[in-house]
Scaffold this active site. Structure first.
Site, short mmCIF file in Angstrom:
data_model
loop_
_atom_site.label_atom_id
_atom_site.label_comp_id
_atom_site.label_asym_id
_atom_site.label_seq_id
_atom_site.Cartn_x
_atom_site.Cartn_y
_atom_site.Cartn_z
CB SER A 125 -0.89 -0.01 1.25
OG SER A 125 -1.51 1.24 1.45
CE1 TYR A 149 -3.66 -2.51 5.26
CE2 TYR A 149 -2.98 -0.43 4.33
CZ TYR A 149 -3.46 -1.71 4.17
OH TYR A 149 -3.74 -2.18 2.91
CE LYS A 153 -1.18 -4.64 3.21
NZ LYS A 153 -1.39 -5.94 2.53
#
Length: 327
Positions: A125, A149, A153
């Site tokens: 991402s 998050y 990633k």
């Protein structure tokens, strides 16, 4: 060719599956088997002659990753993840799925040993970047995420590069823009409103906008996301060298520009269905996200996205609304 899709019940997973079944091949090789996995039961594509295995479980549980790769898939699409808003709200769950689950999957491939080296496509991402950031962000810019998050990633990217360097698998990490316009119901992603302010008005429903009109973000359509995945699975990875993770091309647009694209497609009545309701939590999360990129390396390697946000709206209308703009 045997293909494994983790996250096969999700929106992008379903669209990827439909494309693979339609094509019947990947990179010139006939698809002989599909294994579909998600935390909820995925559905087999209707009418396909390709043998399909379905599986539902938490892939981060001990033994699950090993079971999934026991059939030695030639290509693994790893789309499974806890989305941004949920990963921020539930620290333990985010790290268990997004980091521990990914590591278990990598190690399950490693445990099979020599003679097995699949193509591994990891969906990362643009959240791996964090403020302060230049505009546009170049390919060489450091990853310094400001969310759990994004951190999960970024670690997945580093592991993918190292496992590829060690010859465990042939990995490609693709940093997806925010996928917009997402069809169906909203999910728990902090970025969900970017789709909502287009999708709901086009369906005659009210949409809530929790941030300022001046917020700028990086977008690509579901159609482009599937194209990214297919290209990542078939690209000659010698062209990547040791830099296995790529920022995907996209469209940098402000919320105001999104709304004007909606107006051009569906008129003032659709725009009037957007209700502004500031949400400090969403505003804080989005403020730390990147806004525009110079994705030159991915473009040079053949990845393609829409030229502008109007094209993203058109893709949604064509793919989800049968090409018709509701009154």
């Amino acid at each position: 060719m045997h293909i494994l899709i983790l996250g096969a019940a999700g929106m992008v997973g379903r669209k990827l599956l439909a494309r693979l079944v339609k094509d019947g091949s990947l990179g010139g090789e006939t698809i002989s088997r599909l294994t579909l996995h998600d935390v909820v039961p995925p559905e087999a594509p209707p009418g396909t002659a390709i043998p399909v295995s379905l599986s539902a479980s938490d892939f981060s549980d001990p033994g699950e990753a090993e079971r999934l790769v026991a059939g030695r898939p030639d290509v693994i699409f790893h789309l499974a993840a806890i989305v941004s808003g949920e990963a921020e709200a539930d620290f333990d769950k985010g790290y268990r799925i997004n980091l521990d689950g990914t590591r278990r999957l990598y190690d399950a491939v490693r445990a099979i040993g020599e003679g097995y080296k699949p193509r591994f496509v990891f969906t990362s991402s643009v959240a791996v970047f964090g403020a302060p950031m230049p505009e546009p962000i170049p390919d060489e810019y450091l990853t310094a995420p400001l969310t759990s998050y994004g951190t999960q990633k970024a670690i997945g990217e580093l592991l993918l590069s190292d496992y590829s360097r060690r010859g465990i698998f042939d990995g490609v990490g693709i940093r997806l823009p925010t996928i917009c316009v997402r069809p169906g119901k909203p999910n728990k992603a902090a970025s969900g409103f970017f789709s909502g302010i287009i999708r709901e008005p086009l369906a005659g429903q009210e949409a809530v906008l929790p941030v300022s009109d001046q917020v700028r973000h990086w977008h690509a359509s579901p159609r482009s996301a599937v194209g990214f995945l297919i290209h990542a699975a078939t690209i000659d990875t010698k062209r990547l060298g040791d830099r296995r993770n790529l920022t995907m091309p996209g469209v940098g647009a402000t919320v105001a520009e999104q709304i004007e694209a909606l107006r051009r497609a569906a008129g003032d009545a659709a725009v009037a269905r957007i209700r502004r309701e500031p949400d400090p939590t969403i505003e804080r999360i989005v403020a730390g996200w990147p806004r525009t990129f110079d994705a030159r390396r991915a473009l040079e390697l053949g990845f393609q996205a829409e030229p502008d946000f109007d094209a993203i709206v058109r893709a949604h209308i064509e793919d989800e609304l049968d090409g018709k703009v509701p009154a």
